[in-house]
Design an enzyme around this catalytic site. Structure first.
Site, mmCIF file in Angstrom:
data_model
loop_
_atom_site.group_PDB
_atom_site.id
_atom_site.type_symbol
_atom_site.label_atom_id
_atom_site.label_comp_id
_atom_site.label_asym_id
_atom_site.label_seq_id
_atom_site.Cartn_x
_atom_site.Cartn_y
_atom_site.Cartn_z
ATOM 1 N N GLU A 299 -0.663 -5.285 6.067
ATOM 2 C CA GLU A 299 0.670 -5.411 5.470
ATOM 3 C C GLU A 299 1.471 -6.487 6.206
ATOM 4 O O GLU A 299 2.152 -7.318 5.596
ATOM 5 C CB GLU A 299 1.403 -4.067 5.536
ATOM 6 C CG GLU A 299 0.819 -3.032 4.575
ATOM 7 C CD GLU A 299 1.384 -1.637 4.756
ATOM 8 O OE1 GLU A 299 2.022 -1.381 5.788
ATOM 9 O OE2 GLU A 299 1.177 -0.815 3.855
ATOM 10 N N SER B 76 2.133 5.137 -2.181
ATOM 11 C CA SER B 76 2.411 5.712 -3.498
ATOM 12 C C SER B 76 3.438 4.881 -4.278
ATOM 13 O O SER B 76 3.324 4.744 -5.508
ATOM 14 C CB SER B 76 2.894 7.154 -3.356
ATOM 15 O OG SER B 76 4.031 7.207 -2.528
ATOM 16 N N ASP C 273 8.190 3.409 5.333
ATOM 17 C CA ASP C 273 8.402 4.792 5.792
ATOM 18 C C ASP C 273 9.848 4.999 6.228
ATOM 19 O O ASP C 273 10.396 6.087 6.065
ATOM 20 C CB ASP C 273 7.424 5.104 6.924
ATOM 21 C CG ASP C 273 5.989 5.003 6.437
ATOM 22 O OD1 ASP C 273 5.644 5.734 5.491
ATOM 23 O OD2 ASP C 273 5.228 4.179 6.965
ATOM 24 N N ASP D 225 6.298 -4.126 -1.269
ATOM 25 C CA ASP D 225 5.695 -2.989 -0.561
ATOM 26 C C ASP D 225 6.748 -1.930 -0.263
ATOM 27 O O ASP D 225 7.949 -2.221 -0.226
ATOM 28 C CB ASP D 225 5.058 -3.482 0.754
ATOM 29 C CG ASP D 225 4.056 -2.480 1.329
ATOM 30 O OD1 ASP D 225 3.812 -1.424 0.703
ATOM 31 O OD2 ASP D 225 3.513 -2.764 2.409
ATOM 32 N N GLY E 265 2.481 4.388 7.562
ATOM 33 C CA GLY E 265 2.155 5.790 7.296
ATOM 34 C C GLY E 265 0.796 5.921 6.624
ATOM 35 O O GLY E 265 0.078 6.904 6.818
ATOM 36 N N THR F 175 0.845 -1.199 0.000
ATOM 37 C CA THR F 175 0.000 0.000 0.000
ATOM 38 C C THR F 175 0.877 1.244 0.000
ATOM 39 O O THR F 175 1.933 1.263 0.636
ATOM 40 C CB THR F 175 -0.886 -0.017 1.262
ATOM 41 O OG1 THR F 175 -1.726 -1.168 1.204
ATOM 42 C CG2 THR F 175 -1.767 1.233 1.349
ATOM 43 N N LYS G 246 6.575 0.934 9.067
ATOM 44 C CA LYS G 246 5.544 1.029 8.056
ATOM 45 C C LYS G 246 4.243 1.478 8.726
ATOM 46 O O LYS G 246 4.139 1.497 9.935
ATOM 47 C CB LYS G 246 5.342 -0.327 7.363
ATOM 48 C CG LYS G 246 6.553 -0.730 6.528
ATOM 49 C CD LYS G 246 6.373 -2.052 5.799
ATOM 50 C CE LYS G 246 5.067 -2.194 5.091
ATOM 51 N NZ LYS G 246 4.758 -1.090 4.145
HETATM 52 C C1 5RP Z 1 1.335 2.170 4.217
HETATM 53 C C2 5RP Z 1 2.800 1.946 4.248
HETATM 54 C C3 5RP Z 1 3.604 2.416 3.079
HETATM 55 O O1 5RP Z 1 4.359 1.372 2.598
HETATM 56 C C4 5RP Z 1 4.504 3.527 3.526
HETATM 57 O O2 5RP Z 1 3.719 4.527 4.145
HETATM 58 C C5 5RP Z 1 5.284 4.124 2.354
HETATM 59 O O3 5RP Z 1 4.427 4.844 1.537
HETATM 60 P P1 5RP Z 1 4.918 5.589 0.229
HETATM 61 O O4 5RP Z 1 5.329 4.548 -0.755
HETATM 62 O O5 5RP Z 1 3.688 6.369 -0.206
HETATM 63 O O6 5RP Z 1 6.048 6.507 0.604
HETATM 64 O O7 5RP Z 1 3.355 1.390 5.147
HETATM 65 O O8 5RP Z 1 0.727 1.779 5.407
#
Ligand code: 5RP
Length: 224
Positions: free
Chosen positions: A107, A34, A88, A85, A100, A32, A98
């Site tokens: 996850e 971007s 953060d 995946d 965020g 999950t 993780k």
């Molecule tokens: C979501 C997460 C994401 O992997 C993490 O926040 C990284 O996100 P991004 O790829 O948008 O920087 O743990 O719960």
């Protein structure tokens, strides 16, 4: 390069990493965020080459389905060869923070089922010590204040993430000012607090492979 360009480059690298292993019966675990979204977009043209995916969030499931990739319930799937995946934060031992995006529990479940966890991240996520990014903790709503008091005892400054309800119907507390010396031990200590569903430390089951996107290209680290 912008952060978005770095994320796109690591998504490309992740496709190259898994493409040779795709088979008709392959079900991939998909994360999950971007970076994971960019990976999903690049996976779509390969959808005929594998069976489908299990998703770590409703948002990723919707994106996968919209792009023609079949999404399966984890309970109906046997083997998950790869979980791909973002993170953060990630350290040299491929332990991560993780959550965020508030998807940490699903996850962690999909990661637990996967043979190989491939973490895809841009260079800004690589840290010497985990904890600068506020550590998310998913809690059962009625336990929120109790858990917050227990987190203070562990040295954190817990802040309720207002207005966020997880895919599991729970709430998130973010732990600020909480540099973590021993991620695996802290992961276990927080998870032992009654009312905690799970926390965003992925230390006991970290990544197996890190693809880290930098100005000099994508660096690959494999622990296993
Ligand atoms: C979501 C997460 C994401 O992997 C993490 O926040 C990284 O996100 P991004 O790829 O948008 O920087 O743990 O719960």
């Amino acid at each position: 390069m912008t952060q978005d360009e770095l994320k796109a480059a690591v998504a490309d690298a992740a496709i190259k990493e898994i493409e040779p292993h795709l088979e008709k019966n392959t079900v991939l675990g998909i994360g999950t965020g971007s970076t994971a979204n960019l990976f999903i977009d690049r996976l779509a043209p390969l959808s005929e080459r594998f069976k489908g995916a299990v998703a770590s969030s409703e948002a990723s499931a919707k994106r996968l389905q919209a792009l023609g990739i079949e999404v399966f319930e984890l309970n109906s799937v046997g083997d998950v060869p790869f979980y791909i995946d973002g993170a953060d934060e990630v350290n040299a031992n491929l332990q991560m923070i993780k959550g965020g995006g508030a998807a940490l529990t699903r996850e962690k479940i999909v990661a637990a089922c996967a043979k190989r966890f491939i973490c895809i991240a841009d260079g800004s996520k690589y840290v010497a010590q985990l904890g600068n990014f506020p550590l998310p903790v998913e809690v059962i709503p009625m336990a929120r204040s109790y858990v917050a008091r227990e987190l203070v005892k562990l040295g954190a400054d817990p802040v309720y993430r207002q207005g966020v309800v997880t895919d599991n119907g729970n709430q998130i507390i973010d732990c600020f000012d909480f540099m973590i010396d021993d991620p695996a031990s802290m992961e276990a200590r927080i998870n032992a607090i009654v009312g905690v569903v799970t926390n965003g430390l992925f230390a006991q089951r970290g990544a197996d492979v890190l693809l880290l996107s930098t100005e000099n290209g994508v660096e690959r680290t494999a622990l296993r």
